[in-house]
Design an enzyme around this catalytic site. Structure first.
Site, PDB file in Angstrom:
ATOM      1  N   SER A  82       9.622 -27.056  -7.494  1.00  0.00           N
ATOM      2  CA  SER A  82      10.863 -26.318  -7.645  1.00  0.00           C
ATOM      3  C   SER A  82      10.602 -24.821  -7.741  1.00  0.00           C
ATOM      4  CB  SER A  82      11.649 -26.839  -8.855  1.00  0.00           C
ATOM      5  OG  SER A  82      12.922 -26.261  -8.906  1.00  0.00           O
ATOM      6  N   ASP A 110      14.658 -21.095  -3.514  1.00  0.00           N
ATOM      7  CA  ASP A 110      13.441 -21.408  -4.261  1.00  0.00           C
ATOM      8  C   ASP A 110      12.656 -22.428  -3.423  1.00  0.00           C
ATOM      9  OD1 ASP A 110      15.130 -23.589  -4.643  1.00  0.00           O
ATOM     10  OD2 ASP A 110      14.485 -23.938  -6.691  1.00  0.00           O
ATOM     11  N   ASP A 137      11.987 -25.643  -3.367  1.00  0.00           N
ATOM     12  CA  ASP A 137      12.585 -26.896  -2.892  1.00  0.00           C
ATOM     13  C   ASP A 137      13.980 -26.688  -2.325  1.00  0.00           C
ATOM     14  OD1 ASP A 137      13.742 -26.483  -5.372  1.00  0.00           O
ATOM     15  OD2 ASP A 137      13.619 -28.555  -6.020  1.00  0.00           O
TER      16      ASP A 137
END
Length: 446
Positions: A5, A177, A179
């Site tokens: 993430s 970001d 992901d």
């Protein structure tokens, strides 16, 4: 889904979502289908993992990679057909008839993540021909070589993108970001001529105003009235805008696992740059489809001779000024996270920054307004409302070793005919009050 993430490379982890059949078994209303799990399923899964480890490994936890990845029976991989279906559904969200403008130069960074190919392709197919990728951050790389902390909100994370924007005379910077479930944006402030990164709450208000103007991007199957939603730690501005426009609104606990369960939601967001513009097909925040719609709204503003900053003033004139900030307390040990909120429960504040606390909610024993308290919704969070209209929320972070204190101050504006000067003055009043709240909470929590 295995992901790092927006956290540092060492913080790899995974997310677990419910399938439709399992959701209906666990949640009678079935609104959790496709959404991330909530309590008590999370603790039950963790307990099962612990039991398997204890039984099968017997203390031997040495990692021995298999010769080839083993896919459990019944596993369905996400293939090209699924990606093609997603592309088609995302492009359906655009409205080229009513919002045809595409005169926009967009700089995009994938932040070393997985969004690069999909986002640039969709923007191109959506008619945005001038898209400049940040080459140094385009290819997926789990070491995040140009960003130790690949969160677009972190200071310095957008430096390469802003440099490219200046070189290409861009109109908009978009960043996912790693992901690609979060989206950040930067625009040029007409007053200063400088680039300005928008906050998650500012983007939430801009999305909300645009989608209130457009209407839901997909109609409800049963024709129900749409509802907009945000997490409780997000600004109250969208709630106020919905109230002014006569549209339903819901506030939930932090996280899209809760927002995804809001019935008839047409748009949802959380202040940590998470946005969902297509709740019908995606039961989570999605920075890819959000990038398409944000490009649409900025292009429309440009065609009208306006800007995102001007649009924020228009929203303030209609709904008032709401400004937000955070105080963060870092801890060395995760076991310390509950000590801050425990201290506030033992000695609750009677006033904050000179304003009396007129309402206090403890979400370990109180439900959110209009909600119910059960095992799934109990959370370690405290909410304080003051006589001056301030709101302060204190809660431990769900992903990092820190306690977050969310601050919000408000100021009224004269109305839709407010002058630029009147809005600026209201912003100054709210910003000054926000500073007082910050000082007060730093003393209280320090």
């Amino acid at each position: 889904m295995v992901t790092a993430s927006h956290n540092p490379p060492r913080d790899n982890g995974y997310k677990v979502y419910l399938g439709g059949v399992l959701s209906r078994l666990l949640e009678p209303h079935g609104r959790g289908a496709g959404a991330q799990i909530t309590a008590p399923v999370d603790t039950q899964i963790a307990a099962t993992i612990a039991a398997v480890v204890a039984e099968e490994f017997a203390g031997d936890l040495e990692v021995r990679p298999a010769a080839a990845p083993q896919m459990p029976e019944g596993t369905l991989p996400i293939d090209d057909d699924a990606r093609a279906a997603y592309r088609e559904e995302a492009l359906e969200l655009l409205d080229p008839a009513e919002f045809p403008h595409r005169d926009l130069t967009v700089v995009y960074t994938a932040m070393h993540g997985v969004g690069g190919e999909m986002v640039t392709e969709l923007l191109g197919k959506g008619g945005f021909a001038r898209v400049v990728p940040v080459a140094e951050q385009f290819d997926p790389d789990p070491d995040f070589p140009t960003a130790d902390f690949p969160n677009p909100e972190e200071p310095g994370a957008l430096d390469l993108a802003l440099q490219a924007a200046a070189e290409h005379d861009a109109d908009l910077v978009l960043a996912n970001d790693p992901d690609a479930d979060r989206l950040s944006a930067a625009v040029v402030d007409p007053a200063t001529g400088r680039w300005r990164q928008l906050s998650g709450d500012e983007m939430g208000a801009l999305f909300g105003a645009h989608l209130l103007r457009r209407g839901p991007l997909r109609g409800a199957a049963d024709g129900a009235a749409p509802v907009m939603a945000n997490s409780i730690v997000s600004s109250r501005l969208l709630e106020r805008l919905c109230e002014v426009r006569g549209v339903g609104h819901s506030a939930t606990l932090t996280g899209f696992k809760w927002l995804a369960r809001v019935e008839h939601m047409s748009f949802g967001y959380e202040e940590a740059i998470g946005f969902n513009v297509d709740p019908t097909h995606v039961k989570d925040k999605d920075g890819v489809s959000a990038a398409l719609i944000f490009a649409e709204l900025v292009a429309d503003l440009k065609a009208r001779g306006s800007s995102a900053v001007d649009a924020l003033d228009e929203i303030a004139a209609e709904a008032g000024v709401f400004v937000t900030d955070q105080v963060t307390i870092r801890v060395d040990d995760l076991s310390q996270l509950g000590e801050v909120t425990a201290g506030l429960r033992a000695e609750p504040p009677a006033e904050i920054a000179g304003a009396a606390v007129v309402e206090a909610l403890d979400l370990t024993r109180d439900p959110l307004p209009g909600g119910v308290l059960d095992e799934a919704t109990v959370t370690d969070a405290l909410i304080y409302l003051t006589a001056q209209g301030d709101r302060v929320i204190v809660r431990p972070s769900g992903t990092e070793p820190k306690v977050k204190c969310y601050l919000e101050a408000v100021a009224d504006t004269p109305g839709v005919d407010s002058s630029t000067e009147a809005i600026a003055e209201a912003r100054q009043r709210a910003a000054a009050r926000l500073g007082e709240l910050r000082e007060s909470m730093e003393r209280l929590l320090g």
